[in-house]
Design an enzyme around this catalytic site. Structure first.
Site, PDB file in Angstrom:
ATOM      1  N   ASP A  30       1.037   3.344   9.274  1.00 35.29           N
ATOM      2  CA  ASP A  30       1.605   3.457   7.833  1.00 35.29           C
ATOM      3  C   ASP A  30       3.099   3.832   8.076  1.00 35.29           C
ATOM      4  OD1 ASP A  30      -0.113   4.191   5.042  1.00 35.29           O
ATOM      5  OD2 ASP A  30       1.600   5.276   5.444  1.00 35.29           O
ATOM      6  N   ASN A  87      -8.679   3.119  -0.399  1.00 30.55           N
ATOM      7  CA  ASN A  87      -8.745   3.497  -1.954  1.00 30.55           C
ATOM      8  C   ASN A  87      -8.319   2.056  -2.950  1.00 30.55           C
ATOM      9  OD1 ASN A  87      -7.819   6.246  -1.242  1.00 30.55           O
ATOM     10  ND2 ASN A  87      -6.019   5.607  -0.779  1.00 30.55           N
ATOM     11  N   HIS A 100      -6.342  -2.477   1.630  1.00 33.53           N
ATOM     12  CA  HIS A 100      -6.154  -1.567   2.792  1.00 33.53           C
ATOM     13  C   HIS A 100      -6.997  -1.182   3.432  1.00 33.53           C
ATOM     14  CE1 HIS A 100      -3.977  -0.563  -0.584  1.00 33.53           C
ATOM     15  NE2 HIS A 100      -4.096   0.909   0.321  1.00 33.53           N
ATOM     16  N   HIS A 102      -7.640   2.207   5.590  1.00 30.16           N
ATOM     17  CA  HIS A 102      -6.589   3.613   6.399  1.00 30.16           C
ATOM     18  C   HIS A 102      -7.401   3.865   7.190  1.00 30.16           C
ATOM     19  CE1 HIS A 102      -3.610   4.800   3.148  1.00 30.16           C
ATOM     20  NE2 HIS A 102      -5.071   4.283   2.395  1.00 30.16           N
TER      21      HIS A 102
HETATM   22  P1  AMP Z   1      -2.879   3.942  -1.271  1.00 27.84           P
HETATM   23  O1  AMP Z   1      -2.440   4.486  -1.237  1.00 27.84           O
HETATM   24  O2  AMP Z   1      -3.920   3.567  -0.156  1.00 27.84           O
HETATM   25  O3  AMP Z   1      -2.707   2.040  -2.167  1.00 27.84           O
HETATM   26  O4  AMP Z   1      -1.830   2.596  -0.196  1.00 27.84           O
HETATM   27  C1  AMP Z   1      -0.766   2.792   0.455  1.00 27.84           C
HETATM   28  C2  AMP Z   1      -0.169   3.005   1.826  1.00 27.84           C
HETATM   29  O5  AMP Z   1       0.636   1.975   2.497  1.00 27.84           O
HETATM   30  C3  AMP Z   1       0.250   4.543   1.754  1.00 27.84           C
HETATM   31  O6  AMP Z   1      -0.109   5.164   2.964  1.00 27.84           O
HETATM   32  C4  AMP Z   1       1.620   4.287   2.073  1.00 27.84           C
HETATM   33  O7  AMP Z   1       2.002   4.711   2.918  1.00 27.84           O
HETATM   34  C5  AMP Z   1       1.496   2.729   2.975  1.00 27.84           C
HETATM   35  N1  AMP Z   1       2.785   2.167   2.872  1.00 27.84           N
HETATM   36  C6  AMP Z   1       3.930   1.887   2.022  1.00 27.84           C
HETATM   37  N2  AMP Z   1       5.172   0.421   1.897  1.00 27.84           N
HETATM   38  C7  AMP Z   1       4.601   0.523   3.543  1.00 27.84           C
HETATM   39  C8  AMP Z   1       5.196   0.075   4.407  1.00 27.84           C
HETATM   40  N3  AMP Z   1       6.281   0.061   4.153  1.00 27.84           N
HETATM   41  N4  AMP Z   1       4.632   0.184   5.737  1.00 27.84           N
HETATM   42  C9  AMP Z   1       3.755   0.851   6.141  1.00 27.84           C
HETATM   43  N5  AMP Z   1       2.926   1.157   5.292  1.00 27.84           N
HETATM   44  C10 AMP Z   1       3.886   1.979   3.627  1.00 27.84           C
END
Ligand code: AMP
Length: 114
Positions: A30, A87, A100, A102
């Site tokens: 992340d 989420n 996704h 986490h």
């Molecule tokens: P969510 O809020 O559950 O949709 O999680 C999305 C996650 O994607 C967040 O923890 C962000 O920090 C992560 N994220 C967004 N853009 C990127 C990226 N380019 N590379 C890695 N993680 C990312």
């Protein structure tokens, strides 16, 4: 439909720290870690969120969970434990509309979540 940021990561169109991949899923770190270890495990298939998964995704979802445990173990998280989070929608805190999981670990995680 335009590609999500995770589809671009999977297609290597934008850089990311990929730590595992197979024919169904990809895991990468992340960009804004919420714990010492914070990895996202995503299906290659762009299922927007768990609420949109279909019966035909049965095998994919089983694979995702089994691989989450495998990746967590590979990252050294098995002895102390870790948390898997999916989420869904605005109240769930979803910000990227591509399913996704986490994988969070490396510190004690509070409960209930914020
Ligand atoms: P969510 O809020 O559950 O949709 O999680 C999305 C996650 O994607 C967040 O923890 C962000 O920090 C992560 N994220 C967004 N853009 C990127 C990226 N380019 N590379 C890695 N993680 C990312």
């Amino acid at each position: 439909m335009s590609k999500t940021i995770f589809e671009k990561i999977i297609a290597r169109e934008i850089p990311s720290d990929i730590i595992y991949e197979d024919d169904l899923v990809v895991a990468f770190r992340d960009i804004k870690p919420q714990a010492p270890t914070h990895v996202l495990l995503v299906p290659r298939k762009p299922v927007p969120r768990i609420a949109e998964a279909a019966a035909e995704d049965h095998r994919l979802l089983g694979h995702l969970l089994l691989k989450a445990a495998e990746v967590a173990a590979k990252l050294g998280l098995k002895p102390n434990g870790y948390r898997l989070v999916i989420n869904n929608g605005p109240d769930g805190g979803e910000s990227v509309p591509h399913l996704h999981c986490h994988i969070l670990g490396g510190r004690h995680l509070g409960w209930p979540p914020g």
